[in-house]
Scaffold this motif. Structure first.
Motif, PDB file in Angstrom:
ATOM      1  N   SER A 262       0.839  -1.204   0.000  1.00  0.00           N
ATOM      2  CA  SER A 262       0.000   0.000   0.000  1.00  0.00           C
ATOM      3  C   SER A 262       0.876   1.257   0.000  1.00  0.00           C
ATOM      4  N   MET A 263       1.906   1.261   0.843  1.00  0.00           N
ATOM      5  CA  MET A 263       2.823   2.395   0.871  1.00  0.00           C
ATOM      6  C   MET A 263       3.568   2.536  -0.456  1.00  0.00           C
ATOM      7  N   ALA A 264       4.027   1.401  -1.000  1.00  0.00           N
ATOM      8  CA  ALA A 264       4.763   1.440  -2.262  1.00  0.00           C
ATOM      9  C   ALA A 264       3.882   1.960  -3.391  1.00  0.00           C
ATOM     10  N   GLY A 265       2.590   1.586  -3.376  1.00  0.00           N
ATOM     11  CA  GLY A 265       1.670   2.064  -4.400  1.00  0.00           C
ATOM     12  C   GLY A 265       1.523   3.573  -4.391  1.00  0.00           C
ATOM     13  N   ILE A 266       1.618   4.168  -3.208  1.00  0.00           N
ATOM     14  CA  ILE A 266       1.544   5.625  -3.100  1.00  0.00           C
ATOM     15  C   ILE A 266       2.877   6.269  -3.460  1.00  0.00           C
ATOM     16  N   LEU A 267       3.968   5.698  -2.968  1.00  0.00           N
ATOM     17  CA  LEU A 267       5.285   6.297  -3.161  1.00  0.00           C
ATOM     18  C   LEU A 267       5.775   6.233  -4.602  1.00  0.00           C
ATOM     19  N   ILE A 268       5.274   5.275  -5.395  1.00  0.00           N
ATOM     20  CA  ILE A 268       5.737   5.155  -6.773  1.00  0.00           C
ATOM     21  C   ILE A 268       5.008   6.103  -7.718  1.00  0.00           C
ATOM     22  N   LEU A 269       3.905   6.700  -7.277  1.00  0.00           N
ATOM     23  CA  LEU A 269       3.110   7.571  -8.151  1.00  0.00           C
ATOM     24  C   LEU A 269       3.898   8.765  -8.684  1.00  0.00           C
ATOM     25  N   PRO A 270       4.733   9.441  -7.879  1.00  0.00           N
ATOM     26  CA  PRO A 270       5.531  10.532  -8.455  1.00  0.00           C
ATOM     27  C   PRO A 270       6.456  10.068  -9.576  1.00  0.00           C
ATOM     28  N   ALA A 271       7.055   8.880  -9.421  1.00  0.00           N
ATOM     29  CA  ALA A 271       7.928   8.343 -10.470  1.00  0.00           C
ATOM     30  C   ALA A 271       7.115   8.034 -11.722  1.00  0.00           C
ATOM     31  N   TYR A 272       5.909   7.501 -11.538  1.00  0.00           N
ATOM     32  CA  TYR A 272       5.041   7.215 -12.679  1.00  0.00           C
ATOM     33  C   TYR A 272       4.658   8.511 -13.399  1.00  0.00           C
ATOM     34  N   GLY A 273       4.328   9.556 -12.632  1.00  0.00           N
ATOM     35  CA  GLY A 273       3.993  10.837 -13.247  1.00  0.00           C
ATOM     36  C   GLY A 273       5.153  11.421 -14.022  1.00  0.00           C
ATOM     37  N   TRP A 274       6.369  11.260 -13.471  1.00  0.00           N
ATOM     38  CA  TRP A 274       7.556  11.752 -14.182  1.00  0.00           C
ATOM     39  C   TRP A 274       7.773  10.995 -15.487  1.00  0.00           C
ATOM     40  N   GLU A 275       7.605   9.666 -15.442  1.00  0.00           N
ATOM     41  CA  GLU A 275       7.789   8.866 -16.657  1.00  0.00           C
ATOM     42  C   GLU A 275       6.781   9.255 -17.721  1.00  0.00           C
ATOM     43  N   ARG A 276       5.554   9.513 -17.336  1.00  0.00           N
ATOM     44  CA  ARG A 276       4.521   9.889 -18.301  1.00  0.00           C
ATOM     45  C   ARG A 276       4.857  11.216 -18.977  1.00  0.00           C
ATOM     46  N   ARG A 277       5.529  12.104 -18.271  1.00  0.00           N
ATOM     47  CA  ARG A 277       5.845  13.421 -18.835  1.00  0.00           C
ATOM     48  C   ARG A 277       7.118  13.422 -19.668  1.00  0.00           C
ATOM     49  N   HIS A 278       8.084  12.556 -19.305  1.00  0.00           N
ATOM     50  CA  HIS A 278       9.402  12.661 -19.926  1.00  0.00           C
ATOM     51  C   HIS A 278       9.791  11.476 -20.798  1.00  0.00           C
ATOM     52  N   ARG A 279       9.077  10.388 -20.747  1.00  0.00           N
ATOM     53  CA  ARG A 279       9.429   9.213 -21.538  1.00  0.00           C
ATOM     54  C   ARG A 279       8.440   9.005 -22.668  1.00  0.00           C
ATOM     55  N   THR A 280       8.856   8.167 -23.605  1.00  0.00           N
ATOM     56  CA  THR A 280       8.020   7.906 -24.776  1.00  0.00           C
ATOM     57  C   THR A 280       7.376   6.527 -24.720  1.00  0.00           C
ATOM     58  N   ALA A 281       7.240   5.984 -23.518  1.00  0.00           N
ATOM     59  CA  ALA A 281       6.606   4.674 -23.378  1.00  0.00           C
ATOM     60  C   ALA A 281       5.166   4.737 -23.878  1.00  0.00           C
ATOM     61  N   ARG A 282       4.710   3.637 -24.410  1.00  0.00           N
ATOM     62  CA  ARG A 282       3.375   3.576 -24.980  1.00  0.00           C
ATOM     63  C   ARG A 282       2.314   3.868 -23.922  1.00  0.00           C
ATOM     64  N   SER A 283       1.341   4.699 -24.280  1.00  0.00           N
ATOM     65  CA  SER A 283       0.247   4.996 -23.365  1.00  0.00           C
ATOM     66  C   SER A 283      -0.689   3.796 -23.308  1.00  0.00           C
ATOM     67  N   TRP A 284      -1.176   3.495 -22.115  1.00  0.00           N
ATOM     68  CA  TRP A 284      -2.084   2.368 -21.956  1.00  0.00           C
ATOM     69  C   TRP A 284      -3.527   2.814 -22.103  1.00  0.00           C
ATOM     70  N   THR A 285      -4.365   1.850 -22.479  1.00  0.00           N
ATOM     71  CA  THR A 285      -5.793   2.075 -22.592  1.00  0.00           C
ATOM     72  C   THR A 285      -6.509   1.189 -21.585  1.00  0.00           C
ATOM     73  N   LEU A 286      -7.813   1.346 -21.473  1.00  0.00           N
ATOM     74  CA  LEU A 286      -8.572   0.529 -20.531  1.00  0.00           C
ATOM     75  C   LEU A 286      -8.451  -0.957 -20.858  1.00  0.00           C
ATOM     76  N   ARG A 287      -8.316  -1.275 -22.134  1.00  0.00           N
ATOM     77  CA  ARG A 287      -8.183  -2.681 -22.521  1.00  0.00           C
ATOM     78  C   ARG A 287      -6.839  -3.261 -22.100  1.00  0.00           C
ATOM     79  N   ASP A 288      -5.847  -2.390 -21.857  1.00  0.00           N
ATOM     80  CA  ASP A 288      -4.530  -2.862 -21.425  1.00  0.00           C
ATOM     81  C   ASP A 288      -4.456  -3.095 -19.923  1.00  0.00           C
ATOM     82  N   VAL A 289      -5.427  -2.575 -19.182  1.00  0.00           N
ATOM     83  CA  VAL A 289      -5.354  -2.595 -17.728  1.00  0.00           C
ATOM     84  C   VAL A 289      -5.258  -4.025 -17.185  1.00  0.00           C
ATOM     85  N   THR A 290      -6.096  -4.915 -17.701  1.00  0.00           N
ATOM     86  CA  THR A 290      -6.105  -6.296 -17.212  1.00  0.00           C
ATOM     87  C   THR A 290      -4.737  -6.940 -17.383  1.00  0.00           C
ATOM     88  N   GLN A 291      -4.143  -6.761 -18.562  1.00  0.00           N
ATOM     89  CA  GLN A 291      -2.839  -7.353 -18.824  1.00  0.00           C
ATOM     90  C   GLN A 291      -1.757  -6.738 -17.942  1.00  0.00           C
TER      91      GLN A 291
END
Length: 294
Positions: free
Chosen positions: A43-72
């Motif tokens: 639970s703590m890790a899920g909260i603490l990793i969110l800033p890193a995830y936000g940074w990756e979304r802004r600065h990296r070119t990783a493929r954006s996920w869709t709702l259909r990708d969530v399960t996988q």
């Protein structure tokens, strides 16, 4: 930090952070039951990793996920990261730091065997020799190391081994998806998804637990487990991986069992037998042969 000195300093922090996870886990397990400890950590890790995830979304070119990708994404993350860490905590509650560190670091052998079964890698003669040497070390460890009969149980070693197996399966099956979406994205879904799925169990465990009896050291250990090995060390690993060969970076992992044993002796006053040292050297000799064989 600049240059190779800064990079190696980060790698040293990464190795120390992952090694300290064994000690922190033991300290936290003195105060929390394993299932509750895992629920709090993820639970703590899920909260603490969110800033890193936000940074990756802004600065990296990783493929954006869709709702259909969530399960996988959730399945990959839960199987490869969340399950691995749950089995790590559960196994650590039934075995010693030394045994846990040795069994947890058999992943190169398991990855090779799984990859060869799927036809992704060829099992050469020397790689097979390495596998056999490592397996011999595992048998010796269980047969000869009787100094910790009450702590290093067969069940604990087996659970830890299953955790390593879960991560190895994720590494082989999930590599294309991790490359497509980004490792931080996969880990974010693992921690956040794991926290949500574990929430009913975590709340149920917490309802009957007296948190007032938990010392500060145990809370610090949980925070350590959630922040350093679960988030910061992963970020350092992928940062270093982009700047040096994977085999060269992987070589530093051989320091983890040695440091874990030293930390276990100094901090937790664990006893280490000659049989454990010999068995550990045989196991990692096999892992070394396997990784270096062409």
């Amino acid at each position: 930090m600049k240059g190779s000195a800064g990079l190696y300093a980060l790698i040293a922090l990464m190795i120390a952070g992952w090694t300290g996870n064994y000690i922190a886990g033991k300290i936290a397990l003195h105060a929390f039951p394993p299932v509750l400890l895992y629920g709090l950590r993820i639970s703590m890790a899920g909260i603490l990793i969110l800033p890193a995830y936000g940074w990756e979304r802004r600065h990296r070119t990783a493929r954006s996920w869709t709702l259909r990708d969530v399960t996988q994404l959730v399945f990959l993350g839960l199987f490869g990261v969340a399950l691995n860490q749950f089995l790590f905590v559960l196994g650590l509650s039934h075995t010693s730091v030394a045994h846990s560190s040795i069994f947890a670091n058999t992943t190169p052998i398991l990855i090779l065997l799984l990859a060869s079964v799927r036809g992704l890698e060829r099992l050469t003669r020397w790689k097979l020799v390495g596998v056999m040497v490592a397996l011999t070390g595992v048998v010796l460890l269980r047969k000869l190391d009787t100094s910790l009969q009450g702590e290093a149980t067969l069940a604990g070693d087996f659970i830890t081994f299953c955790g390593a197996l879960a991560f190895s399966i994720f590494t082989v099956l999930g590599k294309p998806q991790a490359k497509r979406y980004g490792t931080i994205t996969v880990n974010t879904f693992a921690y956040a998804g794991g926290a949500l799925l574990m929430a009913p169990v975590t709340l149920w465990q917490a309802a009957g637990f007296d948190f007032r009896t938990v010392p500060f050291s145990a809370w610090a250990a949980v925070l350590y487990m959630a922040l350093l090995p679960s988030v910061i060390c992963y970020l350092i690993y992928y940062y270093a991986l982009a700047r040096m060969e994977a085999s060269r970076l992987a070589a530093f992992s051989y320091l983890q069992p040695l440091l874990a044993i030293v930390f276990g002796i100094v901090i937790l006053h664990e006893h280490v037998s000659l049989a454990l040292v010999v068995s550990g050297l045989v196991i990692f000799g096999g892992v070394y042969i396997t990784e270096r064989a062409r």
